[in-house]
Design an enzyme around this catalytic site. Structure first.
Site, PDB file in Angstrom:
ATOM      1  N   CYS A   1      10.094   4.426   7.529  1.00 58.24           N
ATOM      2  CA  CYS A   1       9.628   5.211   8.520  1.00 58.24           C
ATOM      3  C   CYS A   1      10.644   4.227   9.432  1.00 58.24           C
ATOM      4  CB  CYS A   1       8.209   4.861   9.430  1.00 58.24           C
ATOM      5  SG  CYS A   1       7.956   3.441   9.556  1.00 58.24           S
TER       6      CYS A   1
ATOM      7  N   ASN B   1       5.721   7.392  12.743  1.00 55.20           N
ATOM      8  CA  ASN B   1       5.958   6.451  11.415  1.00 55.20           C
ATOM      9  C   ASN B   1       4.840   7.510  10.442  1.00 55.20           C
ATOM     10  OD1 ASN B   1       4.023   5.162  13.174  1.00 55.20           O
ATOM     11  ND2 ASN B   1       3.356   4.025  11.866  1.00 55.20           N
TER      12      ASN B   1
ATOM     13  N   GLY C   1      -6.022   6.466   2.962  1.00 53.56           N
ATOM     14  CA  GLY C   1      -5.044   6.541   4.576  1.00 53.56           C
ATOM     15  C   GLY C   1      -4.709   6.687   5.213  1.00 53.56           C
TER      16      GLY C   1
END
Lengths: 341, 341, 341, 341
Positions: B147, B308, B11
């Protein structure tokens, strides 16, 4: 009123057709089909239609009686439901690729496999009013060309027909993400697609065949995906005929396009928009055509821009519909575009 | 050398971890796992790693011996393979949400359903060195915060701890598309996600709970998806204590962050970047914290920005790893960011 | 036919007025003024007008006889040339800020310095047909509100007037780069402005005053520049009245806006566009209004979106012109917007 | 330690040099010059430097003693202050265009006017370590090539030198807005520059001359500004030699670039990043080189991508500095780039 059904209404081309046709004063949209969304409101996935329609999607095999079928789904032209409507007299305007190429061998080379209906492709009239207006007024089957092909044909054809350019052309196409359709996938995910210069076709792009068929030129074409949702632009590098002048080019274009409602010749000395720029054409049915000619070095570049969902797809289809049904050609296509945007 | 395995390496957080850890001079990446891509090269879907590694993905259940497990896959902390490694002594640094909230009732409210492992959540040390550095040096289980929560906590905590603000805070978060992960879907398709101001959480955003837990404040939070791939920003509207001055705020922040390597206080009089702006933090491990105080009208806005995937995720996790393993805290996190970009 | 002059035709609002008015079937644009570009063609810097007009800019002091003056230049309302036309009977529709605030003290607080013409501001009718349609039908001086103010007023006023919300509101505005006008400068340079989340007004934004004047609420407002050219969105956080239900809110909005041609209530359960999103409103005159109500936690967020150059400026001005001159209110404003874009 | 002065430190190239050199362990930045910002902090307009330097701008004519001068201001190489430092023994690395072309006639054709210093241009070593590493180790004057020229040269040179391609090449360049520098102006205003496909050079781009000089090919080149801040890409259409195979091309590239730290050969069968894409190179010193060869139709397209401020400018200059001063070549240039971004 002309009764129209949009087959494949849930995609981006389908949505653009509905945006143009629902307010069209001479048209009634009698159906929009989608198997996936059958029964759902069309303004659910096309949010700009909110407040303008209560239409819901019908399944593909429930096509009502209508005067014109607009096809925005791959392979739709060959489906039973469409054939039944056509046999009952409906005019067919196909925005998919199947009916664009008259020659089955060319189809095989560019699409792979056998043509699904060579007899249908053989009779289809190309859906480009600038080249085929007379034939379109009585065509039963109309095949709207591809978005970048439309731009390239409109840039090339007047000079090719007038013998002002050599037989070879190199086309460099650039296109936004809506050109790949509304199906989600990794290739079009925002984090992957934002900011790209994705050379998805360094050479051999399929639109070569359409451009060659329409212009008689020998065409090589590549294409790049750029960071835009809508918009397409082509640069066509050609060889100028001996002694060609800038005035010759302007004259040829103007002669060809003076009375065309949706082609503008743009070739100015200065300014940010001195050459065709898709940014200012979003939502319109214009194809802007321009050129740059460096006579000293024999370099001639023809440039055209359009909205791939507008003149490059749905808008062009609506223009064909207007021509075919005897409606005013600009009807439903009046939007001027936005600047800035 | 510290042997590290990245669980969920395919990811966006996983890729960012690999980008930071593969060149990290004190770390060896012994495995990156992905069931979907098992056997494929990690530089296949993480193209910035080309030329820097020959690593291939392992399946999740083939975790090798290692010193540290970095988890970037939902639920990974509870998997058998991870538990086995932890039982064998590996330190666990989890970037997923499960271990962040110590209170199971709060977890239920924000995530729905029972907590998968309340006993694990109870012992996890929050992965925020600015607040928990000492505890992190010997933690076995580290839960890296979300985040936007990280940004808000770093903006709020110094003032809350010093009693300079009232007990209530309204947080307005803004975040790029990578915050929703690398799974393709209509929600993140380029044509739908480009140019948005998508208020995906008008109120009740999950990060409320993390911010409240870390600061003791009563938190209301909403969030909007904006047209960026990376980057997050929070605006925290708070009530200033009676008699508060701008100098008090600067003093409190500076006292708290003077020695912090990755928090900068940004509150200037002029300039395009006078307040924290994620645009210039992409790829970095910085959290920029600033504020605007209109004393006449009692309006105090605390602003924080970060990447983030950086300080808001993978970067923060690497900082925790450095702290936990006794490595220099900035190691692998030296990138200054880009301007313009 | 209504003869209209656009004062300040070279800016972005001016260009948008020309785009709407040149094809308007009941309007003749008798002049567009610009001192800087006097004598140049209006389609030179407004390229979407190509093929639709041969108009050239007149200098500001050469205003011809006309029925309506549309002002899109700061301070134009007080200029001698405009005063002369007004004295000769022209209706004045001002899109600049000077005439929006009836109270000179408020003007001083938000704009600094004395009001240039308090007597003019005192008689101006706010250019918002949804609130002042009757007065607009006979107004001589119309002051079109600011873009984000328009959005906030349309979201707040129905609930405030019905007593469904408390007296305080916090407005969070987001706006694209065209909101700062067409003058070049470092603040708007592409490399600096692309990808930003620029909190240019953490609090105390000028539109506070307009919203307070229109709604009677106590307003605090901040604003952020986002990566878009067009588009504005406001989030208005308010306190729900005791016992308020979602149905009450829907009922109040629908009662208020059922017959409004350019306000749509958008508050759906799901979908990417379940709340107002400026992305799909570019080029339109719509203001979409929606809300999110978390009754359990007493959180009510009203959201509105529009095109800052459309319903937030030029479009709204054209709507006022239609109302004032007895023309069909939608005339010239029929564009539905684009999706995707 | 190498003492370095950055002449023209306030622009985008200047800022990028400072970002790379301030943390460079073997370099001390002894000055950054800017007449406009003299006395101001360099982190004022280069916000990524916050927390990393207290340096302020010196005026151009106050150059201190130094080992290397990095020039990022037009015409700086000919200034008195620079000449004085060079005469005192400083090595000169120029990123401006003046010293790139050895032939004054070519300079005249592409830049107009007489060359300001033909004798300096005659001795300058091209700043491209991949082609001139040995000469660079002892060069006193180094001329870093243009951004798109660098990309094109690295794509073309190995095949041209090996006789694998014909003598003619058509280069299509695409570049982000930072390529026009940090000066504000209408051409680069966000509302005008966002979303463009601006064909600013349909043919005859200046980099033709540099590419021809480096490769011996006959070069035609056009260029388009695209919606990106950083990033450049070139497509080079060439004629394959008779009998050329894909393996020949791979072999030639690999032989040439196997040991190069900053050139990667990217030509994969599938994936979003199968060909060079500037998006993933932002902030790096990489030039990715790839190709597409359609042997059946004789179409060979060479593609290269880089960050115009990185390997296309400042990064390449730092690499040259490392080579010239005997430092490890990768030093200060280790950043891998970001994905997604």
């Amino acid at each position: 009123m002309v009764d129209v059904a949009v087959v494949g209404g849930a995609g981006y081309i389908g949505g653009e057709l509905l945006r143009m046709l629902i307010p069209h004063p001479d048209v009634t949209v009698v159906a929009a089909t989608s198997d996936r969304l059958a029964g759902r409101r069309v303004d659910g996935n096309h949010p700009t239609l909110r407040g303008h329609t209560d239409l819901t999607y019908a399944p593909h095999d429930r096509l009502p009686d209508c005067d014109v079928l607009l096809l925005a789904a791959p392979g739709a032209a060959m489906s039973d439901a469409v054939r039944a409507r056509v046999n009952a007299g409906a005019v067919l305007i196909d925005i998919g690729p199947e009916l664009r190429l008259a020659d089955p061998a060319t189809y095989r080379r560019y699409y792979g496999g056998e043509h699904p209906s060579p007899e249908l492709a053989a009779v289809a009239v190309p859906g480009l009013p600038e080249l085929h207006r007379a034939a379109l007024t009585k065509a039963d089957t109309i095949a709207v060309p591809g978005c970048m092909a439309t731009a390239a044909i409109l840039a090339l054809q007047p000079l090719a027909a007038a013998g002002l350019i050599g037989p070879d052309v190199l086309v460099d196409g650039r296109i936004g993400s809506s050109g790949s359709g509304s199906q989600a996938g990794e290739v079009n995910q925002h984090a992957e697609r934002a900011g790209v210069l994705r050379v998805f076709a360094p050479s051999g792009h399929r639109h070569e065949a359409e451009i060659a068929q329409a212009t008689g030129l020998s065409v090589r074409m590549g294409a790049t995906g750029v960071d835009a949702v809508r918009g397409a632009q082509v640069l066509c590098r050609v060889t100028p005929a001996d002694g060609l002048t800038e005035l010759d080019i302007r004259t040829a274009y103007r002669a060809r396009y003076a009375d065309e409602p949706f082609v503008r010749v743009i070739a100015q000395r200065r300014g940010n928009y001195r050459l065709p720029e898709p940014k200012i054409l979003l939502g319109t049915n214009y194809c802007d055509v321009g050129f740059s000619f460096d006579a000293a070095h024999g370099e001639l570049v023809l440039i055209a821009a359009l909205d791939n969902l507008g003149k490059g797809g749905a808008g062009n289809a609506v223009q064909c519909l207007n021509v075919r049904m005897g409606l005013p050609e600009r009807r439903g296509l009046e939007f001027l575009g936005l600047h800035p945007i």
